[in-house]
Write an enzyme that holds these catalytic residues in place. Structure first.
Site, mmCIF file in Angstrom:
data_model
loop_
_atom_site.group_PDB
_atom_site.id
_atom_site.type_symbol
_atom_site.label_atom_id
_atom_site.label_comp_id
_atom_site.label_asym_id
_atom_site.label_seq_id
_atom_site.Cartn_x
_atom_site.Cartn_y
_atom_site.Cartn_z
ATOM 1 N N HIS A 164 -6.061 -7.373 -0.581
ATOM 2 C CA HIS A 164 -6.277 -5.944 -0.814
ATOM 3 C C HIS A 164 -5.516 -5.471 -2.051
ATOM 4 C CE1 HIS A 164 -6.746 -6.681 3.566
ATOM 5 N NE2 HIS A 164 -7.804 -5.911 3.406
ATOM 6 N N ASP A 191 -4.278 -13.240 3.299
ATOM 7 C CA ASP A 191 -5.556 -12.758 3.850
ATOM 8 C C ASP A 191 -6.721 -13.095 2.924
ATOM 9 O OD1 ASP A 191 -4.474 -10.922 2.063
ATOM 10 O OD2 ASP A 191 -4.602 -9.208 3.424
ATOM 11 N N ASP A 223 -2.416 -10.666 -2.591
ATOM 12 C CA ASP A 223 -2.998 -10.261 -1.309
ATOM 13 C C ASP A 223 -4.475 -9.913 -1.519
ATOM 14 O OD1 ASP A 223 -1.999 -8.916 1.570
ATOM 15 O OD2 ASP A 223 -3.708 -7.849 0.678
ATOM 16 N N HIS A 256 0.821 -1.228 0.000
ATOM 17 C CA HIS A 256 0.000 0.000 0.000
ATOM 18 C C HIS A 256 0.848 1.269 0.000
ATOM 19 C CE1 HIS A 256 -3.645 -2.286 0.477
ATOM 20 N NE2 HIS A 256 -3.223 -2.850 1.599
HETATM 21 C C1 OKP Z 1 -3.017 -4.422 4.591
HETATM 22 B B1 OKP Z 1 -2.639 -5.568 3.650
HETATM 23 C C2 OKP Z 1 -11.176 -0.703 7.106
HETATM 24 C C3 OKP Z 1 -9.887 -0.988 7.805
HETATM 25 C C4 OKP Z 1 -8.878 -1.564 6.867
HETATM 26 C C5 OKP Z 1 -6.465 -1.625 6.709
HETATM 27 C C6 OKP Z 1 -6.215 -2.895 5.990
HETATM 28 C C7 OKP Z 1 -4.813 -2.948 5.485
HETATM 29 C C8 OKP Z 1 -4.480 -4.254 4.809
HETATM 30 N N1 OKP Z 1 -12.109 -0.091 7.990
HETATM 31 N N2 OKP Z 1 -7.654 -1.641 7.530
HETATM 32 O O1 OKP Z 1 -3.025 -5.413 2.312
HETATM 33 O O2 OKP Z 1 -2.984 -6.874 4.104
HETATM 34 ZN ZN ZN Z 2 -4.095 -7.432 2.544
#
Ligand code: OKP
Ligand code: ZN
Length: 345
Positions: free
Chosen positions: A197, A284, A195, A159
């Site tokens: 996300h 994840d 991932d 990110h």
């Molecule tokens: C990091 B990685 C939403 C909260 C989300 C951040 C998630 C970061 C993920 N309310 N929190 O890509 O695993």
């Molecule tokens: Zn993630």
């Protein structure tokens, strides 16, 4: 396969993150990497430490201004009398100036970040820099002819953009490694982010480039973090047009549709003809993950590894997310074992 790891990751230990209006204990915690390390050693994988690097390979991806900010941030926060973690509370949204760095420390935190889930702590800079060194050391193995390597990085990286942190990430480990592969002579490098996300930082770093193909399979940003990037129509710009591909899938998607997306992404890797593949490896996507909503189960990671091995490319795995700590080790081991058993090293 060679695994690179350092216990300096433990220096980054956030206390709380904001999650839907509440302060909750950080999901991104040292126990994650400890669990992966334990599972890797239990199955006999060789683990080595990182070499040290100057900032130059990190500055190939991140701006010097941003890195100077990260390096001095904790000391400046302490000088304000603070002892708990630093979190931003104001951001320059549309129409605000980004070119003038404010003097105020919290205002700078906002300039260089995009969420309240990513506390900056006493050991953040040391740990984040060490993670980049882990990724660079693994990259060196690949540049030296290894078939595969796993960079067990923490904090994660995908990110983080050229000049911002967020989503638990400070330095984009996979992007630093991909750039180093290019700088060591690779003409083209493919990144395939699995991932849950969207890897918004990686996308933005390489968005205008044709030498790094960036692909990401992830929860649809209409409902899933990071929300504001990762749609299917983001295909690159300028010279990079056609060299960014997103595969957003609805939360709750079946494992069959996830593997359909993987198949499409692997086809594009093959057509691109890269010298190496970088895989930001988050687990994840696991059905039991506490903050994500895909449904992969333990054996599915064997299949993921095997599919990547079939690309027959030098492959650098870089650890990203995965928050079901009890199963995180088995899922990562399965991805790497699946790769090895299908003919990867
Ligand atoms: C990091 B990685 C939403 C909260 C989300 C951040 C998630 C970061 C993920 N309310 N929190 O890509 O695993
Ligand atoms: Zn993630």
């Amino acid at each position: 396969m060679d695994v690179i790891y350092t216990d300096r990751h433990r220096l980054h230990r956030g206390e709380f993150e904001f999650f839907a209006g509440e302060l909750v204990p950080c999901y991104e915690k040292p126990e994650r990497a400890d669990a992966v390390l334990a599972a890797l050693t239990a199955c006999g994988m060789a683990v080595g430490g990182p070499e040290s690097f100057c900032l130059a390979p990190i500055e190939r991806v991140h701006t010097p201004r941003y890195l100077r900010f990260l390096e001095s941030a904790w000391q400046r926060w302490r000088a304000l009398g603070k002892e708990r973690d630093a979190l931003p509370d104001v951001w320059p949204i549309r129409g605000f100036r980004h070119d003038i760095e404010p003097d105020d420390f919290v205002a700078q935190l906002g300039l260089y970040s995009f969420d309240t889930a990513t506390p900056l702590t006493a050991g953040t800079w040391t740990a984040a820099r060490a993670a980049a060194e882990v990724a660079l050391t693994a990259q060196r193995r690949i540049a030296g002819g290894a078939r595969a390597a796993f960079a067990l990085t923490r904090p994660p990286g995908h990110h983080a953009g050229a000049d911002f942190f967020g989503g638990y990430c400070f330095i984009n480990n996979a992007a630093v490694a991909a750039q180093a592969l290019i700088d060591d002579g690779a003409r083209r490098v493919a990144i395939l982010d699995v991932d849950y996300h969207h890897g918004n930082g990686t996308q933005s770093i390489f968005y205008e480039r044709a030498d790094v193909l960036v692909q990401s399979i992830h929860g649809d940003p209409k409902t899933e973090y990071p929300y504001y990037l990762g749609h299917a129509d983001e295909t690159g710009s300028g010279a990079g047009t056609g060299f960014n591909r997103n595969y957003p899938l609805p939360a709750g998607s079946s494992t069959a549709s996830w593997f359909d997306a993987l198949e499409a992404a692997c086809g594009r890797v093959r057509d691109f003809g890269p010298a190496a593949l970088v895989v930001p490896l988050g687990v994840d996507t696991y059905v039991g993950d506490p903050i994500s909503r895909f449904r992969l189960d333990r054996p599915d990671y064997l299949r993921l590894g095997a599919r990547l091995a079939a690309l027959r490319l030098p492959t650098l795995f870089v650890f990203e997310g995965g928050y079901a700590v009890a199963e995180i080790g088995e899922n990562v081991v399965n991805a790497l074992r699946g790769f090895e058993e299908a003919g990867g090293a």
